[in-house]
Design a protein around this motif. Sequence first.
Motif, PDB file in Angstrom:
ATOM      1  N   GLN A  61       3.576   6.622 -30.177  1.00 11.72           N
ATOM      2  CA  GLN A  61       3.011   5.286 -30.023  1.00 11.72           C
ATOM      3  C   GLN A  61       1.813   5.345 -29.076  1.00 11.72           C
ATOM      4  O   GLN A  61       1.841   4.803 -27.975  1.00 11.72           O
ATOM      5  N   PRO A  62       0.723   5.992 -29.473  1.00  6.34           N
ATOM      6  CA  PRO A  62      -0.436   6.146 -28.580  1.00  6.34           C
ATOM      7  C   PRO A  62      -1.107   4.824 -28.214  1.00  6.34           C
ATOM      8  O   PRO A  62      -1.828   4.753 -27.215  1.00  6.34           O
ATOM      9  N   LYS A  63      -0.871   3.769 -29.003  1.00  6.34           N
ATOM     10  CA  LYS A  63      -1.487   2.476 -28.714  1.00  6.34           C
ATOM     11  C   LYS A  63      -0.652   1.635 -27.745  1.00  6.34           C
ATOM     12  O   LYS A  63      -1.019   0.511 -27.416  1.00  6.34           O
ATOM     13  N   LEU A  64       0.462   2.186 -27.313  1.00  3.41           N
ATOM     14  CA  LEU A  64       1.314   1.511 -26.339  1.00  3.41           C
ATOM     15  C   LEU A  64       1.031   2.096 -24.956  1.00  3.41           C
ATOM     16  O   LEU A  64       0.980   3.313 -24.792  1.00  3.41           O
ATOM     17  N   SER A  65       0.852   1.227 -23.970  1.00  7.27           N
ATOM     18  CA  SER A  65       0.502   1.685 -22.621  1.00  7.27           C
ATOM     19  C   SER A  65       1.736   2.230 -21.893  1.00  7.27           C
ATOM     20  O   SER A  65       2.495   1.474 -21.287  1.00  7.27           O
ATOM     21  N   LYS A  66       1.904   3.543 -21.985  1.00 12.03           N
ATOM     22  CA  LYS A  66       3.022   4.177 -21.277  1.00 12.03           C
ATOM     23  C   LYS A  66       2.892   3.976 -19.770  1.00 12.03           C
ATOM     24  O   LYS A  66       3.887   3.742 -19.078  1.00 12.03           O
ATOM     25  N   LYS A  67       1.673   4.054 -19.260  1.00 11.57           N
ATOM     26  CA  LYS A  67       1.447   3.919 -17.822  1.00 11.57           C
ATOM     27  C   LYS A  67       1.927   2.565 -17.311  1.00 11.57           C
ATOM     28  O   LYS A  67       2.609   2.473 -16.281  1.00 11.57           O
ATOM     29  N   LYS A  68       1.609   1.504 -18.036  1.00 10.25           N
ATOM     30  CA  LYS A  68       2.009   0.158 -17.607  1.00 10.25           C
ATOM     31  C   LYS A  68       3.520  -0.031 -17.701  1.00 10.25           C
ATOM     32  O   LYS A  68       4.145  -0.594 -16.807  1.00 10.25           O
ATOM     33  N   ILE A  69       4.091   0.476 -18.799  1.00 15.63           N
ATOM     34  CA  ILE A  69       5.538   0.344 -18.980  1.00 15.63           C
ATOM     35  C   ILE A  69       6.291   1.116 -17.903  1.00 15.63           C
ATOM     36  O   ILE A  69       7.241   0.608 -17.298  1.00 15.63           O
ATOM     37  N   MET A  70       5.869   2.334 -17.626  1.00 18.16           N
ATOM     38  CA  MET A  70       6.568   3.146 -16.642  1.00 18.16           C
ATOM     39  C   MET A  70       6.388   2.597 -15.232  1.00 18.16           C
ATOM     40  O   MET A  70       7.282   2.741 -14.378  1.00 18.16           O
ATOM     41  N   ALA A  71       5.255   1.963 -14.958  1.00 13.44           N
ATOM     42  CA  ALA A  71       5.059   1.348 -13.646  1.00 13.44           C
ATOM     43  C   ALA A  71       6.069   0.223 -13.429  1.00 13.44           C
ATOM     44  O   ALA A  71       6.651   0.093 -12.343  1.00 13.44           O
ATOM     45  N   LEU A  72       6.300  -0.573 -14.461  1.00 17.24           N
ATOM     46  CA  LEU A  72       7.301  -1.647 -14.375  1.00 17.24           C
ATOM     47  C   LEU A  72       8.711  -1.069 -14.279  1.00 17.24           C
ATOM     48  O   LEU A  72       9.545  -1.551 -13.507  1.00 17.24           O
ATOM     49  N   TYR A  73       8.944  -0.030 -15.067  1.00 20.34           N
ATOM     50  CA  TYR A  73      10.279   0.586 -15.126  1.00 20.34           C
ATOM     51  C   TYR A  73      10.637   1.269 -13.804  1.00 20.34           C
ATOM     52  O   TYR A  73      11.755   1.122 -13.303  1.00 20.34           O
ATOM     53  N   ASP A  74       9.700   2.007 -13.238  1.00 18.88           N
ATOM     54  CA  ASP A  74       9.980   2.757 -12.015  1.00 18.88           C
ATOM     55  C   ASP A  74      10.153   1.844 -10.802  1.00 18.88           C
ATOM     56  O   ASP A  74      10.984   2.114  -9.928  1.00 18.88           O
TER      57      ASP A  74
END
Length: 246
Positions: free
Chosen positions: A78-91
């Motif tokens: 899912q390259p169009k999904l912002s992993k950085k933003k999701i992981m920032a919220l998750y962490d």
Amino acid sequence: MTDTLAGQLKYLHLTGLLARWDDHLQAAAQSNLSHARFLTRVVEEEYRLKCDQARQQRLKRAQIPEPWVMDTFPFDRQPKLSKKKIMALYDSMAFLTDKQNIIWMGGTGCGKTGLATSFLIQAIHQGARGRYVLFADLLYELHRSQADRSQGRLIRRYLQYDLLFIDEIGYVEAEPAQVGLFFTLLQKRHKQRSTLITSNLGFSDWASFLKNPHLTAALIDRLTESSHVFNMKECVTLRTRMSAEP
């Protein structure tokens, strides 16, 4: 151990101490720890056991159908999904403290439920009370509560959860009375508790299944005021790609 002592430990729910009593006695005889340090170690072990038991109970009560975890999510697909933003919220899990929501919107099979479930499980691991519920099941509960006039009690129960995950909003239509109760629930959770939402439809299409333009507009206004929204409209369907693999 005497029967009296065993009974006292059971009454105090010190199950770990009861199960490991002989081990503790043997360790005490062999260690050079002071009484204070040894007792501290015993208490810490019992505390860890209680915390783990409480966590397992919270996971059970959450009624999560599939225990998806973040480590297994295929971000590379899912390259169009912002992993950085999701992981920032998750962490950080700061959205829980800030009483914010997270909303995932996109087509079937793109990973919305897996991501939201991962957040729910992580929050429960960190001590939050959580619950998973399908939108269709929630509507059924709201409808049933009207019949026996228990809607107030039902809404209060859902308000108790620190994190509520409402899955698959938009797959079924809601009756007018259900829409009103659904709005009441989310309005009362607004800025008081966090909610996770997945939907196959964008906000502009919510009126099609809620069938109340005024309440829909008010609901979206409240949600967007305090929500992190992930638009997964252009993400691929993982189920199709995964089923094609050998």
